[in-house]
Structure formats: structure tokens, C-alpha cells
Design an enzyme around this catalytic site. Sequence first.
Site, PDB file in Angstrom:
ATOM      1  CB  CYS A   1      -5.616  -0.790  -7.554  1.00 21.31           C
ATOM      2  SG  CYS A   1      -3.745  -0.956  -7.179  1.00 21.31           S
TER       3      CYS A   1
ATOM      4  CG  ASN B   1      -7.955  -3.439 -11.492  1.00 20.95           C
ATOM      5  OD1 ASN B   1      -8.954  -2.976 -10.703  1.00 20.95           O
ATOM      6  ND2 ASN B   1      -6.903  -2.693 -11.537  1.00 20.95           N
TER       7      ASN B   1
ATOM      8  CD  GLU C   1      -8.280   0.482 -10.300  1.00 21.90           C
ATOM      9  OE1 GLU C   1      -7.346   0.209 -11.910  1.00 21.90           O
ATOM     10  OE2 GLU C   1      -7.676  -0.055  -9.972  1.00 21.90           O
TER      11      GLU C   1
END
Length: 911
Positions: free
Chosen positions: A461, A459, A463
Amino acid sequence: MPIEKVMKRDGRIVPFDKERIRWAIQRAMLEVGVHDDRLLNKVVRRVVRRINELYDGQVPNIENIQDIVELELMRAGLFDVAKAYILYRKRKAEIREEKKKILNKDKLDEIDKRFSINALRVLASRYLIKNERGEIIESPKELFERVAVLSVIPDVLYDERVFDRNGGHEQDLSALEGYIKNLDEYDGKFSIGRFKLNKYHFERFINLYRELAEKGQMKLPIDEVVQMLENGAFDKYEDEVEEYFRLMTSQVFMPNTPALINSGRPLGMLSACFVVPIEDDMESIMKAAHDVAMIQKMGGGTGLNFSKLRPEGDLVGTTTGAASGPVSFMHLIDAVSDVIKQGGVRRGANMGILEVWHPDVEKFIHAKEKNVGTNVLSNFNISVGLWEDFWEALKEGKRYPLINPRTGEKTKEIDPKSLFEELAFMAWAKADPGVVFFDVINRRNVLEPAKGEKIRATNPCGEEPLYDYESCNLASINLAKFVKYDDEGKPYFDWDEYAYVIQKVAKYLDNAIDVNKFPLPEIDRNTKLTRRIGVGMMGLADALFKLGIAYNSKEGFEFMRKATEYLTFYAYKQSVETAKKRGSFPLYEKTKYKNGELPVEGFYHREIWNLPWDELAEEIKKFGVRNGMVTTCPPTGSVSMIADTSSGIEPIFALVYKKSVTVGEFYYVDPVFESELRKRGLYSDELLRKISDNYGSIQGLEEVPEELQRVFVTSMDIHWLDHLLAQANIQLWLTDSASKTINMPNDATVEDVKAAYLLAYKLGCKGVTVYRDGSLSVQVYSVESEKKKQRVKAKPSKYAVEKLKAIVEAEPWLSRFINVEAILNGTNGKEKSVQTGGLTFSVSHVSVPKPAHEHPHHAEKPEIPEEKIRELLGAAYCPVCYEKDGELVELRMESGCATCPRCGWSKCVIS
């Protein structure tokens, strides 16, 4: 007779509590430096006696009691304390008025009072429902009720009176259409106890019934189930709704942003993270653009791996022309994101990944180089996907082949060391690209046999590593809420309550999958194959402050490990319990879970266990598990602001910083730190100014005791080595990944970045985002201004030094890139003039307006040309604050993502 009741300002009658009086007087005493428990107790006794004398058998209101407190303080000769108490009353009254203004209401309820002004501002700007004129028409109480109600609808339909996990029941589904066509008739008609279902709740209820009935798992026809709902047969689930409502309004946990915005509303999309596939043909590329638009329209963030696209200049068979390459198609997706209105702001979030073997990798690394003045790929975070063979080539000093994905043939060989240098240099200069370690991500990937391939995207970011068309919904638990105090006032962490809340949140997230309105049928199908959830945490820095533990200490890292171990263990425990009643995720039988394997690195290191993992693995083998993956650590920008706590797993950015508003300027102080200063009688405007001028840090300030300097550390007080160790210790126990920024000072070098990348890889991180202070494009101001300097440079902790030496000693080849002594003495790479070499942009000629905190008034927007505004918003300033109030507020790098410290807007839309 003693009074037992008191009347609140809103007319409610509540039990009289003398501890509230004690707390208010103690606060006023601390304000003026009076530390005397005997005197405090004496004044409280006098106040209570006077109340009983004046209101014998009656019910006084809160204002009467406060008047008596003032009078008794003056009678006791405590005039300074009385003045502080009066000022506090005045401040409280001003806060109440400000809250009413923010929420557009005449009277505050109990829930409004629990949240700070800052939290309410964030809720008002992004989350609460507004009418067509932009006026708020929903209270925080109503928001959290609609979220809580939606989350319990699956419990109703999985009730054993109507659900049979073994299936075999046939139902006529034709009646469902009647309910869907006439939704307006059912708006508010049904309830779960005191909680009413709106029409969007009911629509999700009907949708889930259909899904379960199609699998043959509904014992009763829809009409009978609806009749049961109407007759109150499911009212026992009122307690469940109440509990989720309590946990959210007590700021114990918060779902991700899309769930808060869309629960019980028309869009209905609750997930935050998505991955969209992109194949090497125009049809697939345009489908990807369409899919990104649909996802971002509903509030999600998307990840794309562009590595299947043929390189620039390669043959295009249909036209015998030349391909434009992956980077050009990133611009296409970027343009799509630009025109999608998200949360009232034209911003979409993407992760663009290119794998290191692709012939266009060098062009990709430099894709954002000209960001200043051109706003290039402003809706993208970009990362290079690295595999083990690249590290092997770097280690052996061998040439590394680049492969054309269309033909599978080698196009050329490159020097891996040069590519590594380029990658580190651009990260040093621009904070992009980051790196993703795909071999680490897939090392414990228990889903690989079921999916038939490795994970190759994340995704925005980083994580959440996800398969094509998978999504994940996330929620973060506020660690600071579990710090309690014993009878002697000593802090401790309540591990039992934490374990309880983890299980509640895991259940909430699993339920969310069932009532989610997915943006595409492919996402609906693939998400439900693995039922991935992301239980996360926030408030780590505040929890450590309360416990008196330094973030960058051995004890700090041990706490992080244990907190994350509990997170994953108890999320799994709940997932097993749910599987017993509702069944495992559909792909379970084809995964490595059946062999007793878990996607958790810590599971394979028995010596660090605090919990019985072997028993858990056996339970999963015996009963199955509901969710393919269970834990992650997302960025929590505005979500942690709503929870009035520190962001994600990050240390805090500044203990004190100046904020400017229309009525003037004030210092924002971390609440835990403020409480500690007041307790010790150290709180003063002069000290706040000094801290603010010291980059928001207390290091090196002689007025602040050493004990406080040890515990209350900020991002820039912590050496980048310790930032890495925090991420690595947390990663050890997560099923997915962690969003974290590895902060470096402005004078860090490219050599530091290279060392950080190698150490992150060797420490088992799944990816890493390095941020050198000041490298966020046109950012030239720090916490307050360019003149403010930090007094004390960050040094690595003893624990970090030991780890660094151990890693390099274990693999001597690393010393070619990691100069241990130079890192420790702060000279790493500083003899080289690497900072300026190769830089192809300059910020010195850009006329950057002063940030919000440099402007005393914000009634009018600064006089800046429109194209300059577009450039600034794409680079270093918050688009929400500018569009809403005309303020130019600098973004900070937090949890691997540019985030606004004022409103919580984040480039990672989930937070």
C-alpha cells in the site's frame, strides 16, 4: 438504606451506577425528540427512590431495574419515551442474541459487550481461532490476552536481573533443545501473574533467550530463568500485560492484522510489510517467487522492484534468446500469490514497482489495462518509481533517456510529457498505476549511509518504504478515543493521554520484533539491523466529527499536523528510553542520526514546531535510538472495524448507507453522526433515506443545519486538492509514508490527475494513489445505485486555493500542466474529449450482477457462470463475502487500497 450493588445478567455483582440509568432514559427521550434536562433529572430521582424502596438492603438484578424505569416513565406520563425505552431494551436483547450466535457461545462476557456486532463479525470471520469444523473456539477476550501476553515476554528477558546489555556472559545453550522438543509439556504451565503462557508463547520465550544469550547478554542459564518464571519472579509484569489488554479491548489501539491472527499461535509471524529483492537472473527470480510464497503463506504483503530485470526482447546470454521482460515475471509472482491461501481466502498482496527510466516502462503502465474479463495481475498494486531527473526533463521539455539495466546503456529517448500523459490516463481509467517519488523518500533517509544505497521499494500500500528483506510491524492508535468533554459538555482532545498511549504502542511494536517468527532468515537479520516500527493512527474522521472540526479546513489540517507531530515525537521519546536500557538498533553508529539529523521533514521547519525537537535530536545523539524509523499511516480496513472507528486517516466514505442482510434491510449510520442527529431531534428513517440517496452525504439537504453540513463531510464532499493537502500535512511529520486515497468524482479529467501528481510531489508526499469514482474496473454502482446522484459538487477549501496558487506562482513552469482557474471553476480539461480517447476496454457489455445491497435476500448464490465470478472477484467485489455468504459486495477505494465495507477485507493484507 440506598442500594450499592446490582447483579448483571451473567451473575456478576457490580457497583450500582445511577448514571447508567440516566444515560438510558436520556437516550429514549432524545429518540422521541424530548429535550428537557429538568424532566430527565426528575424521572431519574423517582427511579432511584423506587429502587431503594423495593430493594432496601438487597441486590436487585438489571432486569428488575429496567422494569422500574419503564413503570416510572409511564407514571410520569411519558408514554412515547417509555415505548422508545421498551424498544431499546428489545433491541439490546436482540443484539445480545446476535452476538452469542456470531461468537458461538451461550453467555457473553464484559469484553464481548464492548464490541459492536460489526466488530465481532470481523473478529469471527478472520481472527478468532476455529476448530476443524470451522466453529469458533476462542473469545475476543482470549484473543486479546494471547496478543498481550506475547508482547510482554521481551520485558521479562530484558529484566535487569537476567539481562546485561554490555554482554560478556557465556551460557550453555544445549538445554534449550529439551524445552523446544517438549513444548507440549509447558503449555499453560507458566504464568505472568494471572496470564498463562501457552506453548507458542513459551517457544518465543526460549527463542529470544537463545538470541540474547548468543550475544552474551544473558546473565543466567536458561534453567534458572525458567525457574524464576515458575516461581512468579516476573509477576510484576502482569500490570504491563493488563495495560496492553486494556488498551486493545477499549479499542484505543490495534496491532496490524498478522499480529492479531498469529500472536501465540503456530505461525507466530507478526509483521505486515515486506520487500523482496529481485535480480536479473533466473535463480534470483525463482528465489523471489519462493520468498513471496513463504511470506504470503504466513499473512504478509510483499513489495518488489522489477527495475533490475533486462527489458523485453533483450539478449539472454545463456541461450542467445530474447528476454521476456519485467511484466512477464510480474505474472509469475501474481500466479504464486493466486495459489497461496491467506486468511481463508485465495488472495495475496503485492506492490510491483518499475522505475521510470526502464525501457519497458510504457508496457508496465498499461500492464493492467485489460483487467476486465481477464483478471490480469489482480494480486498487484503497481506504481511507477519517479526520480528528480524525470521532473527536470518534464520541466525543461527535454527528451528523457531510457536505460537498459543490464548494460547501463541508453536504448532510446522518449518525450516525458507523453509518458506523463499515459501514466495519468491509466490512473484515471483504472486507478493503477500509482506513483512513488523515490527522491522524496530518500531526501531525509538517515539510514542511507549505513545501508550503502537508496530505498527503492515499498510494501503493497506504499506507506512503508523498505530496504531488501526488511519488514515492519504496524499498529494504529484510535484518535477518536482521546476526544473528551469538559463539565459544560464541550469537546477537547486529551494530548497528554495521547502521548502516553503513543509511547506504550511504540514499546509494544519494538517488543514484537523480538518475539516475531520471521518467514525467512534474511528477513530476520535485516529487520533486526534497523528495528523499524510503524506507529500509526486511525479514527481521524471520527475525532474531527467529535471536535466539530471540518476535515477540509485550515483547523482540520492543523489538527492532522499536530496529531502526527505528537505521534512521531513520542514514538521517538519511547525509542530513546528503550535504547538506554536495551541498546540502539545495530546500524545506528553508521547513520545520520549521529549528526543530529532526523528522517522527518517537519523537523527542518522550526516555525511549525509544537514540541522541543532540538532537545529530542540531542537525546538521540547522546543515548541512541532503538528503532531506525518509527511512524507510518497504514490502511486499517478490518482493524478500524474492530475498533469501531473510521478508517486510517481517511474521511468517511458515507454518513449513511443501506445494508441488506438475510432478515431485511437497514441503514448503517456513522455512530458520531447518529448521536448528533439524536441530540438535535433530527433522527428519522426519512432523513436517513434522503442522505443515502444523496451519495451518503448531507450536503445540500435543507433538513440538516449548515453547521452539521460544514463538519460532517464525506470522501466525495472533499475536493481532491484537500485530500492531497491532508496527505501532505500528515506526511510532514512521519518518518515513513502514508496510505491515502486521493478521491476524485467520476467526471474528473486526466488533466486533474496530472495536476494532482505534480502537486503531490511539490507538497512533499512520498507517493500518491488517485482514485476516480467508478474506475475500479467493472464497478458501475456507487454508494447505492447508479441512479443516486450527489447534490453538491465538492469545492476546494479556501486554504487549498491559497496553497494551489502559491505553488504555481513559485514555479511558473507548472502552469503548463496545472490550470489554476480551470481547477477552481471545475472545467479543468473538460473541453477535451480525453475521457474516451485511447480507452481499450468497455464495461457496457459486461453483465454485472447487482451488488449485495441491491439484493433483498442472500440465501443462495446468484446464478453466475464460474468464470464470471472469477472475473468479478478480481475486479470490484469482495472475495470473502462472496465465498462466505454468497454476497457480491462492492469494494471501495480506501487508504490507497480496495477494501470491503462489509467485512473489512482489503487487498492490502495488513489492515
